[in-house]
Design a protein around this motif. Structure first.
Motif, PDB file in Angstrom:
ATOM      1  N   ARG A  77       0.798  -1.225   0.000  1.00  0.00           N
ATOM      2  CA  ARG A  77       0.000   0.000   0.000  1.00  0.00           C
ATOM      3  C   ARG A  77       0.832   1.277   0.000  1.00  0.00           C
ATOM      4  NH1 ARG A  77      -5.090  -1.209   4.043  1.00  0.00           N
ATOM      5  NH2 ARG A  77      -5.930  -2.929   2.835  1.00  0.00           N
ATOM      6  N   GLU A 106      -8.020   6.601  -3.902  1.00  0.00           N
ATOM      7  CA  GLU A 106      -8.344   5.186  -4.063  1.00  0.00           C
ATOM      8  C   GLU A 106      -8.503   4.507  -2.690  1.00  0.00           C
ATOM      9  OE1 GLU A 106      -6.046   1.198  -5.610  1.00  0.00           O
ATOM     10  OE2 GLU A 106      -5.532   3.111  -6.535  1.00  0.00           O
ATOM     11  N   LEU A 107      -7.582   4.796  -1.785  1.00  0.00           N
ATOM     12  CA  LEU A 107      -7.648   4.190  -0.449  1.00  0.00           C
ATOM     13  C   LEU A 107      -8.871   4.673   0.327  1.00  0.00           C
ATOM     14  CD1 LEU A 107      -3.887   4.255   0.621  1.00  0.00           C
ATOM     15  CD2 LEU A 107      -5.262   2.269  -0.004  1.00  0.00           C
ATOM     16  N   GLU A 108      -9.217   5.950   0.189  1.00  0.00           N
ATOM     17  CA  GLU A 108     -10.413   6.476   0.857  1.00  0.00           C
ATOM     18  C   GLU A 108     -11.681   5.823   0.307  1.00  0.00           C
ATOM     19  OE1 GLU A 108     -11.042   8.565   3.440  1.00  0.00           O
ATOM     20  OE2 GLU A 108      -8.895   8.584   3.861  1.00  0.00           O
ATOM     21  N   ALA A 109     -11.704   5.603  -1.014  1.00  0.00           N
ATOM     22  CA  ALA A 109     -12.856   4.932  -1.626  1.00  0.00           C
ATOM     23  C   ALA A 109     -12.977   3.504  -1.091  1.00  0.00           C
ATOM     24  CB  ALA A 109     -12.721   4.926  -3.140  1.00  0.00           C
ATOM     25  N   ASN A 110     -11.845   2.819  -1.009  1.00  0.00           N
ATOM     26  CA  ASN A 110     -11.851   1.459  -0.456  1.00  0.00           C
ATOM     27  C   ASN A 110     -12.316   1.460   0.998  1.00  0.00           C
ATOM     28  OD1 ASN A 110     -10.955   0.381  -2.842  1.00  0.00           O
ATOM     29  ND2 ASN A 110      -8.804   0.330  -2.218  1.00  0.00           N
ATOM     30  N   LYS A 111     -11.846   2.451   1.744  1.00  0.00           N
ATOM     31  CA  LYS A 111     -12.231   2.556   3.156  1.00  0.00           C
ATOM     32  C   LYS A 111     -13.740   2.782   3.280  1.00  0.00           C
ATOM     33  CE  LYS A 111     -11.673   5.615   7.082  1.00  0.00           C
ATOM     34  NZ  LYS A 111     -11.122   6.893   7.514  1.00  0.00           N
ATOM     35  N   TYR A 112     -14.280   3.655   2.431  1.00  0.00           N
ATOM     36  CA  TYR A 112     -15.718   3.925   2.463  1.00  0.00           C
ATOM     37  C   TYR A 112     -16.510   2.669   2.126  1.00  0.00           C
ATOM     38  CZ  TYR A 112     -20.286   5.843   1.402  1.00  0.00           C
ATOM     39  OH  TYR A 112     -21.634   6.073   1.389  1.00  0.00           O
ATOM     40  N   ASP A 113     -16.066   1.946   1.098  1.00  0.00           N
ATOM     41  CA  ASP A 113     -16.746   0.708   0.699  1.00  0.00           C
ATOM     42  C   ASP A 113     -16.726  -0.316   1.835  1.00  0.00           C
ATOM     43  OD1 ASP A 113     -17.246   1.833  -1.755  1.00  0.00           O
ATOM     44  OD2 ASP A 113     -15.575   0.805  -2.773  1.00  0.00           O
ATOM     45  N   LEU A 114     -15.570  -0.449   2.454  1.00  0.00           N
ATOM     46  CA  LEU A 114     -15.455  -1.414   3.554  1.00  0.00           C
ATOM     47  C   LEU A 114     -16.335  -1.027   4.733  1.00  0.00           C
ATOM     48  CD1 LEU A 114     -11.638  -2.222   3.563  1.00  0.00           C
ATOM     49  CD2 LEU A 114     -13.503  -3.759   2.974  1.00  0.00           C
TER      50      LEU A 114
END
Length: 194
Positions: A77, A106-114
Motif C-alpha cells: 500500500r 483510491e484508499l479512501e474509496a476502499n475505506k468507504y466501501d469497507l
C-alpha cells in the motif's frame, strides 16, 4: 538324621516357594493399582506444562504470521518516496503529488466501501439476532433512555405546590346560631334542674 534334614530342606523349599508366590502376587497388585490411575498428579502437572508451552509457542507463531502479513500489506500500500527529492524539479514533484493524491483517493474509496459493507453486515446480524430471539420466545429489553433528574425534580416541586390547597377557604360557613340555646330551651333546662 537324614530324614530330619530332608524334611527340613523340604519345608524350607516350600517356604521359599510360598514367599516367591506372595512376592509375585504383591507385585501384581501393585501393578494393578498403578494401572488404575493413569493420570497421576505428576503426569497431570507435566501434561499441563507441556500444553502451556505448546499454547505459548502457537501464540508466538500466530503473532509472527500476523506481523509478516501486516508488513506485506504495508509494503503493497505504501508508495516509496524517491531518494532524490531535493534534486527533482517542479514538474516531477507535481507528478509525484498527483500520484499520491490518486492513491489517497483510491484508499479512501476502499475505506468507504469497507465501512459500508461492515454497517450492512452489522444490520443483518442485528436483524438475524432479533429473528432468532423471536423464534425462541426470548425478548430483549430495549435500552432505556436516560432521563435527567432535574426535570423530575421540577415536576415533583410543581406537584407539591399544587397539592398545597387552602382547605379553610373552601369550607362552608355554618350558622352558629342554630346551635345556641334559646330562651325556651333554657326554661326547660331550669325545670329539669328542679
Amino acid at each position: 538324621m537324614d530324614e530330619d534334614d530332608e524334611d527340613k530342606r523340604k519345608r524350607e523349599e516350600r517356604d521359599r516357594k510360598k514367599a516367591e508366590v506372595r512376592k509375585r502376587l504383591e507385585e501384581a497388585q501393585r501393578q494393578k493399582k498403578a494401572k488404575k490411575g493413569f493420570l497421576t498428579p505428576e503426569r497431570k502437572k507435566k501434561l499441563r506444562k507441556l500444553l502451556m508451552l505448546k499454547a505459548a509457542e502457537d501464540l508466538k507463531q500466530q503473532q509472527m504470521l500476523k506481523e509478516q502479513e501486516r508488513q506485506r500489506i504495508l509494503a503493497e500500500r505504501i508508495i516509496p518516496l524517491p531518494d532524490h527529492l531535493d534534486s527533482m524539479d517542479n514538474s516531477e514533484l507535481q507528478e509525484l503529488a498527483e500520484e499520491f493524491q490518486e492513491r489517497i483517493m483510491e484508499l479512501e474509496a476502499n475505506k468507504y466501501d469497507l465501512s459500508y459493507t461492515v454497517r450492512q453486515k452489522d444490520f443483518e446480524i442485528n436483524e438475524l439476532t432479533i429473528a432468532v430471539n423471536d423464534l425462541r420466545g426470548k425478548f430483549v429489553k430495549p435500552a432505556l433512555k436516560k432521563v435527567s433528574n432535574a426535570d423530575t425534580k421540577f415536576s415533583k416541586i410543581k406537584k407539591s405546590q399544587s397539592a398545597k390547597v387552602d382547605f379553610r377557604a373552601n369550607l362552608k360557613e355554618v350558622d352558629t346560631k342554630k346551635f345556641e340555646l334559646g330562651e325556651e330551651k333554657e326554661e326547660v333546662k331550669a325545670d329539669w334542674a328542679k
